[in-house]
Write a protein that holds these residues in place. Structure first.
Motif, PDB file in Angstrom:
ATOM      1  N   GLY A 175       0.820  -1.200   0.000  1.00  0.00           N
ATOM      2  CA  GLY A 175       0.000   0.000   0.000  1.00  0.00           C
ATOM      3  C   GLY A 175       0.853   1.248   0.000  1.00  0.00           C
ATOM      4  O   GLY A 175       2.090   1.178   0.019  1.00  0.00           O
ATOM      5  N   THR A 176       0.204   2.381  -0.028  1.00  0.00           N
ATOM      6  CA  THR A 176       0.881   3.676   0.039  1.00  0.00           C
ATOM      7  C   THR A 176       0.770   4.219   1.457  1.00  0.00           C
ATOM      8  O   THR A 176      -0.311   4.238   2.045  1.00  0.00           O
ATOM      9  N   TYR A 177       1.899   4.659   1.993  1.00  0.00           N
ATOM     10  CA  TYR A 177       1.980   5.077   3.389  1.00  0.00           C
ATOM     11  C   TYR A 177       2.547   6.483   3.513  1.00  0.00           C
ATOM     12  O   TYR A 177       3.378   6.910   2.712  1.00  0.00           O
ATOM     13  N   THR A 178       2.089   7.186   4.554  1.00  0.00           N
ATOM     14  CA  THR A 178       2.774   8.392   4.999  1.00  0.00           C
ATOM     15  C   THR A 178       3.937   7.952   5.876  1.00  0.00           C
ATOM     16  O   THR A 178       3.758   7.208   6.837  1.00  0.00           O
ATOM     17  N   MET A 179       5.105   8.404   5.521  1.00  0.00           N
ATOM     18  CA  MET A 179       6.334   8.043   6.224  1.00  0.00           C
ATOM     19  C   MET A 179       6.787   9.250   7.041  1.00  0.00           C
ATOM     20  O   MET A 179       6.854  10.365   6.534  1.00  0.00           O
ATOM     21  N   LYS A 180       7.062   9.033   8.321  1.00  0.00           N
ATOM     22  CA  LYS A 180       7.416  10.129   9.218  1.00  0.00           C
ATOM     23  C   LYS A 180       8.739   9.849   9.916  1.00  0.00           C
ATOM     24  O   LYS A 180       9.018   8.706  10.302  1.00  0.00           O
ATOM     25  N   LEU A 181       9.512  10.907  10.086  1.00  0.00           N
ATOM     26  CA  LEU A 181      10.761  10.839  10.849  1.00  0.00           C
ATOM     27  C   LEU A 181      10.587  11.653  12.124  1.00  0.00           C
ATOM     28  O   LEU A 181      10.123  12.802  12.074  1.00  0.00           O
ATOM     29  N   TYR A 182      10.954  11.047  13.245  1.00  0.00           N
ATOM     30  CA  TYR A 182      10.870  11.714  14.543  1.00  0.00           C
ATOM     31  C   TYR A 182      12.257  11.891  15.146  1.00  0.00           C
ATOM     32  O   TYR A 182      13.087  10.977  15.101  1.00  0.00           O
ATOM     33  N   LYS A 183      12.478  13.070  15.683  1.00  0.00           N
ATOM     34  CA  LYS A 183      13.639  13.334  16.542  1.00  0.00           C
ATOM     35  C   LYS A 183      13.156  13.080  17.962  1.00  0.00           C
ATOM     36  O   LYS A 183      12.422  13.880  18.521  1.00  0.00           O
ATOM     37  N   GLN A 184      13.511  11.941  18.497  1.00  0.00           N
ATOM     38  CA  GLN A 184      12.927  11.444  19.748  1.00  0.00           C
ATOM     39  C   GLN A 184      11.419  11.235  19.524  1.00  0.00           C
ATOM     40  O   GLN A 184      11.041  10.225  18.952  1.00  0.00           O
ATOM     41  N   GLU A 185      10.568  12.173  19.900  1.00  0.00           N
ATOM     42  CA  GLU A 185       9.149  12.065  19.592  1.00  0.00           C
ATOM     43  C   GLU A 185       8.632  13.289  18.846  1.00  0.00           C
ATOM     44  O   GLU A 185       7.416  13.458  18.700  1.00  0.00           O
ATOM     45  N   LEU A 186       9.526  14.135  18.370  1.00  0.00           N
ATOM     46  CA  LEU A 186       9.148  15.340  17.628  1.00  0.00           C
ATOM     47  C   LEU A 186       9.172  15.046  16.136  1.00  0.00           C
ATOM     48  O   LEU A 186      10.199  14.614  15.598  1.00  0.00           O
ATOM     49  N   LEU A 187       8.055  15.276  15.467  1.00  0.00           N
ATOM     50  CA  LEU A 187       7.986  15.057  14.031  1.00  0.00           C
ATOM     51  C   LEU A 187       8.851  16.082  13.303  1.00  0.00           C
ATOM     52  O   LEU A 187       8.655  17.290  13.461  1.00  0.00           O
ATOM     53  N   ALA A 193      10.022  15.317   9.771  1.00  0.00           N
ATOM     54  CA  ALA A 193       9.959  15.139   8.313  1.00  0.00           C
ATOM     55  C   ALA A 193       8.812  14.202   7.971  1.00  0.00           C
ATOM     56  O   ALA A 193       8.491  13.284   8.737  1.00  0.00           O
ATOM     57  N   THR A 194       8.211  14.442   6.804  1.00  0.00           N
ATOM     58  CA  THR A 194       7.112  13.612   6.307  1.00  0.00           C
ATOM     59  C   THR A 194       7.257  13.443   4.803  1.00  0.00           C
ATOM     60  O   THR A 194       7.599  14.396   4.095  1.00  0.00           O
ATOM     61  N   ALA A 233      15.079  12.914   5.440  1.00  0.00           N
ATOM     62  CA  ALA A 233      15.954  13.871   6.127  1.00  0.00           C
ATOM     63  C   ALA A 233      15.125  14.847   6.931  1.00  0.00           C
ATOM     64  O   ALA A 233      14.061  15.302   6.490  1.00  0.00           O
ATOM     65  N   SER A 234      15.610  15.190   8.104  1.00  0.00           N
ATOM     66  CA  SER A 234      14.922  16.148   8.961  1.00  0.00           C
ATOM     67  C   SER A 234      14.833  17.506   8.278  1.00  0.00           C
ATOM     68  O   SER A 234      15.793  17.981   7.661  1.00  0.00           O
ATOM     69  N   THR A 235      13.675  18.133   8.395  1.00  0.00           N
ATOM     70  CA  THR A 235      13.482  19.489   7.874  1.00  0.00           C
ATOM     71  C   THR A 235      13.374  20.500   9.015  1.00  0.00           C
ATOM     72  O   THR A 235      12.987  21.648   8.784  1.00  0.00           O
TER      73      THR A 235
END
Length: 528
Positions: A325-337, A339-340, A356-358
């Motif tokens: 399927g197609t997913y939203t992919m998220k990067l967290y710094k600890q628990e802070l979003l 990048a998406t 990469a973090s934005t």
């Protein structure tokens, strides 16, 4: 007062003592399974309730008339049982009143009840949990003794926060983040009973990797032992349907179970919603931009499924096996979003998706208190609130004063309340009267709580407006994850003075008195 056991349960319990090989037997009232691994359990043929849990000749099921089941029992159900090949026994429970099919599976030689819960709609009364009601006499030690033990307690908030022996207790204080909650265990002399959520057991739950929910509640006589799959507790997503699990109750005489449990044999058992590894794909890549000292967590979600993993210290990662399927992919710094992006998973495929973090970080702020990481643990009482009510005498006083350059984050309150504790006052030095930006990030709000700010008694920041309401208590039950609002104010030139300045941070919002008044939990504060 203990209730007398029904005759059918007494007969079932008596029958367990004569079994001694891998087999399924039945009476008119119950199916009984001997795993040939020291575990014998029986299941009602009318409700699907587990009536006995006998391990090494001791029955750990509570005898108070409330059994082990989904939620508080599915009620009238169609219950069937069958031996599959020579190594498996499967019990299937189809609820008459709820869109639930529950599976109990035994594997020859194991002291394990393997489980799956399949739903096609929301379940009354608005939550989904597997609840084992266990005999505390034989299982005196729980996950968070004594934080989740309400024995002898007096309710001080709702019907779930208690004061006992001078300390506060609550079943919510037994929680762990889903990303960490692979195993939780209760134990007694010579026995450990573990709930194991291996692999992708949470894939159709809701809330993401940092969601927390009730694992255990103790009373004077029972260990209420739970795997929460969906609930309204700090709910930020809609429910997902499908198969919850596989998960398992593991019985051992040597210690808690590990978080690795092979459930691949479900593929041969005709379990609704089960997707084997061969029907899945993976995502690999590198996560970059998360500073050293912070954990990098990658998560994927859509309306049907959710997954997560941690990146290595070099940033590389490999996802769990995911449904296509197609997913939203998220990067967290600890628990802070931070990048998406979007990624598509195909059956049998391995998709490369670097992320990469934005996050934009102020280079030279006038001051910063705490870390922008989605967590409040560095602040005052941040080391206590997961297991204590804010009123607990072990807590430090709420509100207070903070002096930049002298104080530490542990001097600033992790939460502020509209009608108790008072505001937080920050003293700081400025070398210029130039225009600045004030930023306050929060992790959770209650009763529309959001920051109010006043600088030097003369400038008042505009009300940023009410955050999205989460209809659930938070900090008083050890919760801190919500939508994570961040607020910014332009501080006009001339507001600051050269020398010492004062910022008063309070709360705007509605709510009741005390700790149930409007409040929010602080992530970090900076002026830049």
């Amino acid at each position: 007062m203990k209730l007398a056991l029904p005759l059918a349960v007494l007969l079932t319990h008596a029958a367990t003592s004569v079994l001694g090989a891998f087999q399924l037997t039945s009476t008119s009232s119950a199916y009984t399974v001997d795993t040939d691994g020291g575990l014998v359990f029986s299941v009602s043929r009318t409700t699907g309730d587990i009536l006995t849990l006998v391990y090494n000749s001791v029955d750990y099921q509570s005898k108070e008339g409330k059994w082990t089941h989904i939620n508080s029992g599915l009620g009238t159900s169609t219950v069937t049982a069958a031996t599959v090949g020579s190594d498996y026994i499967k019990i299937t429970i189809v609820s008459a009143a709820n869109p639930v099919t529950q599976y109990y599976v035994a594997k020859k030689g194991d002291s394990v009840i393997y489980m799956g819960t399949y739903i096609t709609g929301e379940v009354s009364p608005g939550e989904l949990r597997w609840l084992a009601r266990l005999d505390k006499t034989n299982l005196p030690t729980s996950i968070r003794d004594p934080a989740s033990d309400n024995t002898g307690g007096v309710a001080i908030e709702g019907s779930d926060v208690f004061l006992a022996d001078g300390t506060t207790r609550c079943k919510f204080y037994s929680s762990d983040r889903f990303i960490d909650d692979l195993v939780h265990t209760v134990s007694g002399p010579g026995v450990y009973i573990s709930l194991v959520m291996p692999g992708t057991a949470y894939e159709t739950s809701s809330g993401g990797p940092f969601m927390r929910d009730i694992n255990n509640q103790e009373t004077s006589t029972q260990q209420e032992f739970t795997f929460y799959m969906n609930s309204g507790h700090l709910r930020t997503e809609t429910w997902r349907m499908g198969l919850k699990g596989p998960y398992a109750a593991v019985f051992s005489s040597t210690g808690p179970a590990s978080g690795t449990l092979d459930t691949s044999f479900f593929s041969g058992l005709d379990i609704l919603g089960y997707v084997p590894q061969s029907g899945r794909g993976r995502v690999t890549g590198t996560a970059s931009g998360v500073p050293s000292g912070f954990e990098a967590v990658i998560a994927w979600s859509n309306t049907e499924n959710q997954y997560w993993t941690r990146a290595s210290t070099s940033g590389s990662y490999t996802s769990p096996y995911m449904k296509p399927g197609t997913y939203t992919m998220k990067l967290y710094k600890q628990e802070l979003l931070v990048a998406t992006q979007t990624v598509t998973v195909t059956v049998g495929g391995s998709t490369t998706s670097n992320i990469a973090s934005t996050e934009v970080v102020a280079a030279s702020p006038v001051f910063r208190i705490g870390e922008f990481d989605g967590q409040p643990f560095e602040f005052k009482n941040g080391d206590k609130f997961l297991g204590m009510h804010p009123s607990d005498t072990r807590m430090s006083a709420w509100g207070g004063n903070y002096t930049v350059g002298v104080s530490t984050a542990a001097d600033f309150p992790m939460a502020l309340f509209a009608k108790t504790g008072g505001p937080a006052t920050i003293k700081f030095m400025a070398t210029s009267t130039a225009k600045r930006t004030l930023r306050i990030a929060t992790t959770l709000s209650f009763k529309t709580g959001r920051p109010s700010v006043v600088i030097n008694g003369a400038w008042t920041g505009a009300d940023p407006g009410a955050p999205v309401l989460i209809d659930s208590r938070g900090v008083t039950r050890g919760g801190y994850r919500g939508y994570g609002e961040s607020y910014e104010w332009d501080v006009p030139a001339g507001t600051l003075v050269v020398g010492e300045n004062t910022l008063v941070v309070g709360v705007t919002g509605s709510g009741d008195a005390g700790f149930l008044s409007a409040n929010y939990i602080v992530d970090a504060i900076e002026l830049y």
